[in-house]
Design an enzyme around this catalytic site. Sequence first.
Site, mmCIF file in Angstrom:
data_model
loop_
_atom_site.group_PDB
_atom_site.id
_atom_site.type_symbol
_atom_site.label_atom_id
_atom_site.label_comp_id
_atom_site.label_asym_id
_atom_site.label_seq_id
_atom_site.Cartn_x
_atom_site.Cartn_y
_atom_site.Cartn_z
ATOM 1 N N ASP A 36 21.347 20.005 -43.455
ATOM 2 C CA ASP A 36 21.156 18.899 -44.393
ATOM 3 C C ASP A 36 22.232 17.811 -44.252
ATOM 4 O O ASP A 36 22.893 17.451 -45.243
ATOM 5 C CB ASP A 36 21.193 19.424 -45.843
ATOM 6 N N GLU A 211 10.570 16.779 -49.817
ATOM 7 C CA GLU A 211 11.908 16.953 -50.390
ATOM 8 C C GLU A 211 12.889 16.087 -49.640
ATOM 9 O O GLU A 211 12.488 15.187 -48.904
ATOM 10 C CB GLU A 211 12.313 18.436 -50.380
HETATM 11 O O1 FUB Z 1 19.386 23.572 -47.516
HETATM 12 C C1 FUB Z 1 18.569 24.079 -48.534
HETATM 13 C C2 FUB Z 1 17.317 23.283 -48.603
HETATM 14 O O2 FUB Z 1 16.609 23.359 -47.389
HETATM 15 C C3 FUB Z 1 17.537 21.820 -48.804
HETATM 16 O O3 FUB Z 1 17.934 21.501 -50.077
HETATM 17 C C4 FUB Z 1 16.213 21.320 -48.359
HETATM 18 O O4 FUB Z 1 16.157 19.945 -48.169
HETATM 19 C C5 FUB Z 1 16.018 22.115 -47.102
HETATM 20 O O5 FUB Z 1 16.697 21.561 -46.003
#
Ligand code: FUB
Length: 450
Positions: A36, A211
């Site tokens: 991320d 997301e």
């Molecule tokens: O890293 C945990 C979660 O996985 C993140 O918050 C999402 O965006 C995905 O990458």
Amino acid sequence: MKNLTCIFKIEMVLVFIINTVSFAQNPLIRDQFTADPSARVFGDKVYIFPSHDILAAEGKGRKDWFCMEDYHVFSSADLTHWTDHGMIVQQNSVSWVKPNSYSMWAPDCIERKGKYYFYFPSIPKDTINYKKGFTVGVAIASKPEGPYVPEPNPIKGISGIDPNVFIDKDGQAYLYWSGGNIYGAKLKENMTELDSEVKTLENLPAIGLKEGPYVFERNGIYYLTYPHVENKIERLEYATAYNPLGPFKVAGVIMDESPAGCWTNHHSIIEFKKQWYLFYHHNDLSPQFDKARSIRADYLNFNPDGTIQKVIPTLRGVGITKATDQIQIDRYFEISDKGVSISFLESQNSFKGWKTSFNQSGGWIQYNNVDFGQKKLKSVTVKVSSEKGGVLQIASKEKKQTIIAEVTVSKGSNWAEIKSPVLTMESGIQNLIVLSKGDNQIEIDWIKFE
Ligand code: FUB
């Protein structure tokens, strides 16, 4: 005086521990898992604020799931050498975070009036006032590398993950996050409170998880970029608008799904020294488990109408490699269809890196952007292993495939460092080709010029 010497020594040790420099292509960080990546330009450096994946263990996180307890920050002035400034926020030092919940997911950071605001999601201990699930908090520092002081309470009004912060040209700050949909709201001048109703951003794909929002502005167009599951796993998409809170219009795909099946992707986009870059993640160091990820970067370009050209992920990534540094040719830009393969140096310890194996005459690999400087280099050293031996050719792609060196690998070489003379050498930046002239297996760890 004695005490001062002692303190100085302790500080030296701390500086040594905190600032680890790594030399990288893709993935960018090789001694820990990272995911991320939120990249930001602060001054003349790029800072990356990633998540820090660790492996769950008995009593430590949930098995086979994301497991994260803290954040590190990394910086680079050349996108090749990355400094790890160490841990900046830890789950159990944030008063509102549920202890040992191992849920310090994707963060972001921004500078405003000399202060750095680091936004991060996690599970709150107070599940009465905050609905089940995640909320978002902020920690504040006066330097990008910290120290960061977490606010005692999370930001009111947020239920979700993946905070992303954006400051518009008029100085208005916005916070975005996800949780089913993608949401946005204005932030107050203090950067720690929402200053408007929460808006669900409209006209985005209705089916499939969305997301990881990341918003930026270029030439009056606001780009809302986000991972979305159109098919089976996430790919990076974007929508555009003329206002930071929309209405947005879906515009296209920035990066296709991971060919190796890493379920998540999560990214950021920056302009640094007049070039745009996409930072994203993959699971290079953990091919069997996609919750232990590694951050990467590749060049990103726009079309004249402002649309984004699709980014094809490379192992070579970005930045310039000095010819006099160890050139890890396994982080290639292109590779021949047959005769070459890449594997870990040690199958049980991916952090040791990769090797290139040649096993057919004519097999080649291309490594871009090697800086030969202006001074004549006289020899090349290749770290190599081969039972039966053979001959390798190192050439420059640009200069009509000029042969820079020919390396004879002796029988029974076992990770030997073989030195050969440079035959011809042009100065400046060149793309290298390494080619095998025989069918015997030859493995290379790195090459380096002197
Ligand atoms: O890293 C945990 C979660 O996985 C993140 O918050 C999402 O965006 C995905 O990458």
